[in-house]
Scaffold this active site. Structure first.
Site, short mmCIF file in Angstrom:
data_model
loop_
_atom_site.label_atom_id
_atom_site.label_comp_id
_atom_site.label_asym_id
_atom_site.label_seq_id
_atom_site.Cartn_x
_atom_site.Cartn_y
_atom_site.Cartn_z
CB THR A 193 -0.92 0.01 1.23
OG1 THR A 193 -1.78 -1.13 1.18
CG2 THR A 193 -1.78 1.27 1.24
CE LYS A 211 -5.43 -1.45 1.52
NZ LYS A 211 -4.13 -2.17 1.53
CE LYS A 235 2.56 2.10 4.95
NZ LYS A 235 2.09 1.43 3.69
#
Length: 308
Positions: A114, A189, A257
């Site tokens: 990701t 995502k 993150k």
């Protein structure tokens, strides 16, 4: 009609045969990557692996009867498909640059990490100079999904390339969706991660509210899970968080993150980040208290304190 059905089956068989003939390597054997690797190996596609912690790669290689390579470049030189699952944008670009040193023309590189859409585009450009294809294909489903082969995969890049290797990717997934050109998978995502933040905020706050009402929490979870407000996170994380257990399915620090990525992408487009900003701040408070390696449901710690 019968001919159409037979043709579809024949095409699927041809895809499977083609997938079987393509040697596949996996880079990154963290909590997600190790489950993916086992499922790929179980289907007979995996031939090699690489991990920064060599001992971990060697142990898994012996378990799966595959080769543990000494570097990403060495792995890339010996396979037709390279799958990546690493932690951050910098890691992806470092690994892709290493792969590019030895990658063969026609190799397909699939990044399941990701990262930002711009990182995906940079990786694709690096590999294009070596005549190698690139797909950004982040996944959702957590450690359980990786272990059980039930991940949802959102893919950016060439649809033709995706179809070429679909049999390999299907060993890890229950759903594969082509989203558009390079970067589209990562953008999708990011949508998922914003939504996951919202669900986390809602479920943890609601259960803290239930606790403050002196309700029996397992009964609350059971009845609400069967109604309109029911969701996977409530059903699977509700029972554990209310017992004070936060074993990581998705580490809080990693979601933090990811939300920073979402925040940066939103800044470029002017999209609202009210929920993202709030969740980042909450996560930073928890990380400062040493809870970064716990599951994201550790957000319940803050909600219960606030509700007391």
């Amino acid at each position: 009609m019968r001919f159409i059905k037979w043709k579809a089956v024949r095409n699927n068989n041809n895809q499977a045969k083609q997938g079987n003939n393509m040697k596949t390597g996996m880079i990154g054997l963290g909590a997600m990557g190790i489950g993916m690797a086992r499922n790929i190996a179980k289907a007979g596609y995996l031939t090699g692996i690489y991990n920064r912690t060599a001992a971990k790669a060697q142990s898994l290689a012996e378990e799966l009867n595959v080769t543990a390579f000494d570097s990403p470049a060495q792995l890339a030189a010996n396979v037709d498909i390279v799958l990546l699952c690493v932690s951050a944008d910098r890691d992806v670009l470092e690994v892709v640059s290493a792969i590019a040193e030895a990658v063969k023309p026609g190799t397909i590189v699939v990044d399941m990490s990701t990262v930002g859409s711009d990182t995906a585009k940079q990786a694709a450009a690096i590999l294009a100079r070596k005549h190698a294809a690139f797909l950004d294909a982040p996944v959702s489903g957590g450690v359980e999904g990786a272990k059980n082969g039930t991940l949802a995969m959102m893919v950016g890049g060439s649809l033709a390339v995706l179809e070429q290797i679909r049999p390999v990717l299907e060993t890890m997934t229950r759903c594969i969706m082509h989203m558009g050109p390079t970067g589209s998978g990562q953008a999708t995502k990011a949508v998922n991660q914003v939504m996951a933040a919202g669900i986390n905020q809602a479920v943890t706050e609601a259960l803290a509210f239930a606790k403050a009402q002196n309700l029996t929490l397992d009964k609350v979870i059971e009845v609400i899970s069967g109604g309109a407000a029911g969701n996977w996170f409530l059903q699977h994380r509700g029972p554990t968080m209310t017992q004070g257990t936060f074993a990581p399915g998705f580490k809080l620090a990693l979601h933090h993150k990811d939300l920073i990525i979402c925040q940066n992408m939103a800044a470029q487009s002017g999209a609202s980040t009210t929920l993202v900003d709030m969740t980042i701040a909450d996560y930073e408070r928890l990380m400062a208290e040493g809870y970064g390696d716990e599951d994201i449901s550790a957000l319940y710690r803050l909600k219960t304190v606030d509700s007391d």
